[in-house]
Each structure stands twice: as C-alpha cells, then as structure tokens.
Design an enzyme around this catalytic site. Structure first.
Site, PDB file in Angstrom:
ATOM      1  N   CYS A  16       0.854  -1.199   0.000  1.00 40.98           N
ATOM      2  CA  CYS A  16       0.000   0.000   0.000  1.00 40.98           C
ATOM      3  C   CYS A  16       0.882   1.237   0.000  1.00 40.98           C
ATOM      4  CB  CYS A  16      -0.927   0.005   1.210  1.00 40.98           C
ATOM      5  SG  CYS A  16      -0.045   0.098   2.783  1.00 40.98           S
ATOM      6  N   CYS A  19       3.434   1.717   2.676  1.00 40.97           N
ATOM      7  CA  CYS A  19       4.701   0.974   2.502  1.00 40.97           C
ATOM      8  C   CYS A  19       5.689   1.805   1.695  1.00 40.97           C
ATOM      9  CB  CYS A  19       4.459  -0.349   1.795  1.00 40.97           C
ATOM     10  SG  CYS A  19       3.443  -1.521   2.712  1.00 40.97           S
ATOM     11  N   CYS A  83      43.679 -22.595 -11.165  1.00 40.19           N
ATOM     12  CA  CYS A  83      43.856 -23.082  -9.804  1.00 40.19           C
ATOM     13  C   CYS A  83      42.887 -22.365  -8.867  1.00 40.19           C
ATOM     14  CB  CYS A  83      45.297 -22.873  -9.330  1.00 40.19           C
ATOM     15  SG  CYS A  83      45.740 -21.125  -9.162  1.00 40.19           S
ATOM     16  N   CYS A  86      42.707 -18.590  -8.798  1.00 43.34           N
ATOM     17  CA  CYS A  86      41.931 -17.941  -9.865  1.00 43.34           C
ATOM     18  C   CYS A  86      40.466 -17.822  -9.470  1.00 43.34           C
ATOM     19  CB  CYS A  86      42.022 -18.746 -11.164  1.00 43.34           C
ATOM     20  SG  CYS A  86      43.678 -18.884 -11.849  1.00 43.34           S
ATOM     21  N   ASP A 495       7.601 -37.679  10.168  1.00 40.30           N
ATOM     22  CA  ASP A 495       6.160 -37.506  10.171  1.00 40.30           C
ATOM     23  C   ASP A 495       5.531 -38.886   9.935  1.00 40.30           C
ATOM     24  OD1 ASP A 495       3.609 -36.101   9.930  1.00 40.30           O
ATOM     25  OD2 ASP A 495       3.762 -36.594   7.794  1.00 40.30           O
ATOM     26  N   ASP A 689       6.027 -34.820   4.258  1.00 40.41           N
ATOM     27  CA  ASP A 689       5.531 -34.784   2.888  1.00 40.41           C
ATOM     28  C   ASP A 689       4.385 -33.809   2.669  1.00 40.41           C
ATOM     29  OD1 ASP A 689       3.594 -36.209   4.329  1.00 40.41           O
ATOM     30  OD2 ASP A 689       2.957 -37.285   2.530  1.00 40.41           O
ATOM     31  N   ASP A 693       3.870 -29.830   7.009  1.00 40.95           N
ATOM     32  CA  ASP A 693       5.235 -30.165   7.431  1.00 40.95           C
ATOM     33  C   ASP A 693       6.240 -29.099   6.998  1.00 40.95           C
ATOM     34  OD1 ASP A 693       4.455 -32.680   8.496  1.00 40.95           O
ATOM     35  OD2 ASP A 693       4.517 -33.575   6.498  1.00 40.95           O
TER      36      ASP A 693
END
Length: 794
Positions: A16, A19, A83, A86, A495, A689, A693
């Site tokens: 809004c 903000c 290497c 770098c 779970d 799952d 969770d």
C-alpha cells in the site's frame, strides 16, 4: 569532489501507499541519498553520493525495514581458471561490485553463479569484469554444448602435449648424463641444440602460463601460472645465459637446465589434461539424467499425428504415446489406459497403472497401451528438468568446508614466491656461496612444487561426484552445504502419515446408521485429507449418494464441522466433542480398542448428538522398519511426530521399531517441536511430505521431503527423496558421510603435499622436473580420489 550516482531498482513486499512512503522516508534519512519510491511500478529511483553511501548500504537498509530488493541470478561458464587462486580471485572481485548480492565461483565446474540487482548491474557488466581480470565468461551453455567444448579443449591439449613431448624427448635424454653419467652423442649436449628444442616449448606451448600470470598480476592477484612462469623462466634464462657464455669460449662447460623448464611444462600439461579428463567424469550423473529426456513427440495437429522435436511441444498440445515410447513431457491422460515405468524418477520397479485424468511424467516409459495425453508442463517446467536443475545447482554450489581452502589459496602464491626468494638467498649466501645454479634449482623446485591446484579441487570435485551419486540413487541435495550438513545429523524426526505410512488409509470399522454415513461422506467429500478420501471411497463402495454441503469448516488438529441439508455435523477427536459438550457414552471403550490396534478413530455427532464412530487404518510402508533400523545402526535417534492420538501413534511406532513418539501435535506446533529438540543440542533432520510439514522442514537443520508429497514441502526442504522410499534416508546420510570423508582425505593430501613438498624442495632434495611431475599428479590424485565415491556401496 563527490560524485552523484543515479540508479533504479525494484522493491518487493510493498502492499500500500504507507509501505512506499515508509521506504522513501527511511531512504531519504540516509546521508547522501535522495529517493523516490513508486508503489505502482514497485521501483525506487535513487540518487546517491558514492563517497558517503554505497548501494549495499541502501539495499541492506531496505531489507532491514522488512522489504526486499529485486534480484536476478545468472550462471556463467568461466574460462581460463587454472587453480584455486583464480576462482577465489574472480569470486572476490565479483562480490565487491555494486549490485552484486552474492557470487560463487566453482573451479571444478568452471562455473560462476551470481545473484545481482538488475537495476544496478547486468550480465554483460559481469562478463566484462571477468574479462578485465584476464579470464573469459559467457552465459552457461547446455550440458551437451559444454561437453563439446570440453572435447575440443581436450583435443587441443593433446596436440600441445604431442608437440611438447616430441621436442622434450631429446632434452630428457640429457638427464641420463646428469643421473647416470651415461655416454650420448655430442649433439644432445650442444647448448644451441637444446636452446632450439626448449624455446618452442617455453614460448609456444608454455605461452598460456605467461599470459595467465600477466593477467593475474595485473589485477593484483597471483595464481598457479605465476609459479610456473617464474620457475620455468628462471631455468630457461639461466641456461640461455650459460649458452651465451660459450660464444668465443669453446672450452667453457655450461651448466644447462633447458631440459628442466621443458620437462616441467610438458608434465604440467599432461597433468592438466588428465585432470580435465577426470573432471569431465565427475558430472556423468547429470549427463545420465539429460540422456533420459525424450527427443521427439507425436503431436496431434489439424487432426493428424506429426513427429516434432520435444522442444517444440507447448502446454495444451495433445500427444499420442505408443507402447515402449518415452512420455515426452509432463501431462494428464485424456484417452486410453496403460501402465508406466516410473523407476527413473521414483525407484519403483513395478509399472504404475494410468487411466483417464492420471498424471504422467516426462521421460518415463509407456509400457503397454496407446494413450493420448495433454501437455501440462514443458521445457524447464517438467519434473525431470527440475531434477536436473537441482543437481546442477548442487554441483555448482560451495560447501562451507571449502571456505578454508579458498582463504588459504588467496594468500598461498605470494607466500610461496616469498619462500622461493628466501630459499635462493639462503643457498647463494650460506649453503653454496656464490653458486647461482644450485640456488636457482632449489628456488625453482619450491615454485613448481607449491601449485595450489589440488587444494582448489579437493572440495568441489567431491561435491560433484557425491551429489551425482545421490541423484542416480534418487536423492536430490539442493546444494553442497546441505550435503555437508547432513553428515552432522544425530536425530531424525519422521512424520507419520505419508512418510512412515503409505498415506492411503482405508476404512476398517464403522459404527452408525446409513443416514449418518451419508452425512459423514458428504461432509468429507470437499476435503483433500487422506482420511477424508478413505471415507468417501468407503461410501462410494456402499453406493451412497452424496448430499450438497451448505457450509464446511476444517478445524486443524481436531476435525471438521459442516452443515448439510440443515443438519450440523461434527467429525473428529475427543477434544472436538468436549469443546461442543457432546457426550460420547460407552463409545470410549471402542475408541480405545481401535487406537490400540493402530487405527485412527473419529467420533461423529449430528445436531449435537453422538451418532457413531468410524475407524481408518493407514498401513505402514513395507521398507519402513528396515529403514528405521538402518538409521539406528548409523547411530541416529529416531522420533515419530504426528497429530494422531497417543495410543494410535504408539501402535504404529511399535510396528516400525520407534520408541520415542510425539503425538497429538497440531500442524502449527510441528516446527515448535523441532525447535525444542534442537535446543537440547541435537542436529535434527525432519522428514515430511505435507503442506503442514513445510515450517518444520524449513526450521530443521536438514529438511528431507518425500518426493511423492506436496510441492510446498519439497520447496521447503534441503533434500528430496524421490518416490517416497524411506530406505533412501539412511542412504542419504551414508552418501553425505562418505563425501565428507572424501573431502577430508583430499584436503589432507593437498595440505600435506604442499607442507611436506616445499621444505624438501627448499633444502635441495627435489629436482625441479620431479617437482613438476609431483605437482601435476597431485591434482590428478585428488580428482581420482573423488571419483572413488562413484563406487561407494550404499
């Protein structure tokens, strides 16, 4: 005089005018900043004094007050790194650029991943910055194109090695004189013959070391090329000086080391060739995944079937898939029936039956029956493309353990140059006073032995192979940091529904009349909960008609409330009945019995009167007991977390061998339970799952999502187990532990090699050409050790 800069960038989170006003006010309070924030375009236009405030200060201020700055991410292929110094240098410079939020450069994948503010800096600016450092970059190529580039690089390296070997071989013969005092033709010992052979090797074959060293030094850094160029040039130009001294003085016996510089360059090239070839083998998992993709699709257009490249399929296209063919893209079946082999994605060897409206996944195999399907996800949106992206990001990311190597590499080369100079001074002043050749040889050996290549490859190659091995097994680590942290876990929280159990419960008992069942099933028909699906299926099998639901309300952790044909129905646990003051009478005894049998029992009330009980059982997954035992064998504490009542939870836990149970947990409380366990000093892995969770998966040290679960859970997790196979959880931990062990071995040998090699070279016990061979082989040995992870049994 201060300079005013102008920039515009996007801001997220504004809802809004208050903000945008707040952001603008806060920015304008900063010294040296004038800002205008537009809510409609969600952009901030900023003028700032770069001597007073930086872009990073401005973006941090925006983030501090609760908003975000729009960023984009680009992956670049980076060329010319030799290497760890770098990759460390490029990463450091990119991270210092205004507008760059985070840059990560991976030596093993030769890839830079950059998160940046597109309003301040763009991809072309990033590429130009890398080019100014003496390297090259371009947008990341597809894996096939990159493989072709690698093949060309290897071909060029082979040609250089061949030419260098032909020119170096006669010089190598001269070493026999030094080592064994053998007699060889005089031409081999002629300084100008050696000069003619060594010069093309030094300045044609070895020119890459000079250009690399120049670019590195020009940008205030120092890499492997600096060491090689310094070391070989010292040997070459000292030999040239000695050759010149023979002019007009035929009796002078020169001390020549042309063979040293030529052999060092040749051996380093051989080592780099073996390293590049071995590194290309570390990404075979990604190639294997890409090879699974279908190449063509049979599409119905204008009533006719036409074969087109799979890249041309669009969402909504109707496709025909015949037996034995790969399903081209993700979609739904609109005609026909078949069974589909989804083992490449889920690990499940038994083909899955597919009928009308069934979801099918791209790159899986149609076993029997012709089907027509509608494309729902194509290109980068398909399930396989998502998996490939996760593996690519994991292989390109950095594990925290690599930071130590990066820090050391950034200081390593200058320190080595200092040690080489000190070695030269000590030899010429004290060990062999006035004898420049001995001092030079010791200093050259120090320079050549100390290349930090092995140090830079120690971690990323192991991460690449480890994540690739995991992906082939059906385990997707989202990044190297997650692969590393997984080995630290000492507690696994599982779970229950859909994780330990199959998540497809069935009604086992029903006490009540037909009218109650009709109301119950009608109320549950609008719910997506697995228990609701079981009740609806049970009612359908009883040929029950469903009534229209007037009002429905889910009460998380307790049950549901609905209004149907003017009747109020409640379905749920004891707490729900107590809250509505409903007496359940003698039903408590039945309830307890069902719960002791591991069933989920729900009480039913209509218009405030108790009407019956329905019991639902969710069978455990076949491999759950074995998986949990393997976790225990690995020394992990296993806990089951569920919203079920204590008795039901204990009954299920007993079946799978879990002794610690946290039951009757509301969805919003799962994350709090994970926190409580973490506060006890535990490193927690959460396996789940469902949508409920996701907060727990996000807050756990490692969140492990079951691949058959919801996209929200998978997004919140750090690791995804494809197909829901619980045995992959102990395998994920085993892969993590094996990878970390491998990284520690690599770092030990890389550090140990340099720690032991430098003093040995400094005291003159290591010939420069042997130092070159050892340096080249050190990188090869690190990559080869990483490749051993492919053979780890899990």
């Amino acid at each position: 005089m201060s300079e005013t800069n102008h920039t515009t960038f996007g801001i997220t989170g504004m809802t809004c005018a208050a903000c945008s006003s707040r952001v603008e006010k806060v920015l304008n309070k900063m010294d040296g900043v004038e800002a205008q924030v537009n809510l409609t375009t969600e952009k901030a236009t900023i003028d700032y004094d770069s001597e007073v405030v930086s872009i990073d200060d401005i973006t941090k201020k925006i983030e501090h007050i609760g908003y975000g700055v729009v960023t984009e991410q680009v992956d670049l292929d980076v060329f010319g790194m030799t290497c760890a110094a770098c990759s460390s240098r490029i990463e450091k410079v990119l991270n210092k650029q205004d507008g760059v939020k985070q840059a990560t450069v991976n030596l093993a994948t030769e890839n830079a991943s950059v998160q940046y503010n597109p309003g301040i800096i763009d991809m072309d600016d990033l590429i130009v910055k890398i080019q100014k450092m003496g390297y090259d970059a371009k947008p990341k190529e597809e894996s096939e194109a990159k493989q072709t580039h690698k093949e060309k690089e290897l071909k060029t390296m082979k040609m250089k090695i061949l030419i260098s070997s032909i020119l170096t071989a006669p010089l190598l013969v001269t070493m026999l004189v030094h080592l064994f005092n053998m007699s060889i033709p005089d031409i081999f010992m002629n300084p100008w013959f050696q000069f003619a052979l060594a010069t093309p090797v030094q300045f044609f074959i070895g020119w890459q070391f000079y250009t690399g060293a120049y670019k590195s030094l020009r940008n205030g850094g120092a890499n492997m090329d600096v060491l090689v160029a310094l070391g070989t040039s010292a040997a070459y130009f000292y030999s040239l000086y000695e050759a010149i001294r023979t002019i007009g003085n035929p009796a002078y016996e020169p001390h020549l080391y042309f063979e040293t510089s030529a052999v060092i360059i040749t051996l380093i090239l051989v080592g780099k060739y073996l390293e590049v070839r071995a590194k290309s083998q570390t990404s075979t998992a990604l190639s294997s995944l890409l090879n699974l993709q279908a190449k063509e699709a049979r599409v119905i257009r204008n009533g006719e079937e036409t074969m087109i490249p799979v890249e041309e399929v669009t969402v909504g296209d109707r496709l025909v898939v015949k037996p034995g063919e790969k399903i081209p893209v993700d979609g739904v079946v609109v005609k026909g029936r078949t069974s589909v082999d989804e083992s490449m994605l889920t690990g499940e060897s038994i083909p899955i039956e597919k009928g009308m409206d069934a979801t099918v996944i791209g790159s899986t195999i149609n076993k029997n029956g012709v089907i027509e399907m509608e494309a729902t996800k194509v290109g980068k949106d398909t399930a396989l493309a998502s998996i490939v992206k996760v593996v690519e990001e994991a292989q390109g990311s950095k594990a925290p353990i690599q930071r130590l190597a990066d820090v050391i590499s950034s200081y390593f080369v200058p320190i080595v140059v200092g040690i080489a100079i000190l070695t030269f001074v000590v030899w010429i002043a004290f060990v062999q006073p006035g004898q420049i050749e001995y001092a030079m040889l010791a200093a050259v050996a120090v320079l050549v032995i100390a290349c930090p290549c092995a140090l830079g490859l120690a971690t990323p190659t192991s991460i690449m192979v480890g994540t690739g091995k995991a992906a082939e097994t059906g385990i997707l680590f989202k990044g190297g940091e997650h692969l590393e942290r997984t080995h630290e876990l000492n507690t696994i929280i599982l779970d229950k529904t859909g994780t330990i159990t199959k998540g497809k419960p069935e009604v086992t008992n029903f006490i009540g009349d037909e009218a109650t069942l009709q109301l119950l099933a009608s109320a549950e028909k609008g719910s997506e909960h697995p228990l609701a699906e079981a009740i609806v299926t049970y009612a359908t099998e009883q040929n029950m008609d469903f009534a229209e639901v007037d009002d429905f309300n889910a009460i998380p952790g307790h049950g549901i409330e609905a209004t149907i044909t003017g009747k109020n129905i409640l379905v749920g646990n004891r707490k729900l009945m107590q809250d509505h003051h409903i007496e359940v009478g003698d039903a408590e005894q039945e309830l307890v019995q069902y719960e002791m049998e591991g069933k989920t029992a729900m009480l039913i009330a209509v218009d405030g009167e108790f009407k019956g009980i329905i019991a639902v059982a969710d069978t455990i997954k076949d491999t759950a007991p074995q998986a949990i035992q393997e976790l225990k064998d690995q020394g992990l504490e296993v806990i089951m977390l569920t919203g079920d009542n204590e008795r039901t939870a204990r009954a299920i836990a007993k079946q799978v061998g879990i002794t610690e149970v946290i039951a009757e947990v509301l969805p919003e409380e799962k994350a709090d339970k994970v926190k409580e366990i973490q506060l006890k000093g535990k490193k927690v892995g959460m396996v789940g799952d469902g949508v409920n969770d996701a907060p727990a998966l996000a807050i756990a040290d490692i969140g492990i999502a079951i691949g058959t679960g919801t996209e929200v859970a998978i997004e919140a997790a750090d690791v995804t187990i494809l197909g829901g196979e619980l045995l992959l959880i102990p395998k994920a931990i085993k892969i993590s532990r094996a990878t970390i062990k491998n990284i520690r071995q690599n770092l030990f040998w890389a550090f140990g090699y340099n720690t032991a090699g430098i003093p040995i070279a400094a005291i003159g016990l290591l010939a420069p050409w042997i130092a070159g061979a050892a340096m080249a082989l050190s990188s090869v040995s690190v990559v080869s050790n990483s490749l051993r992870l492919k053979r780890v049994k899990i």
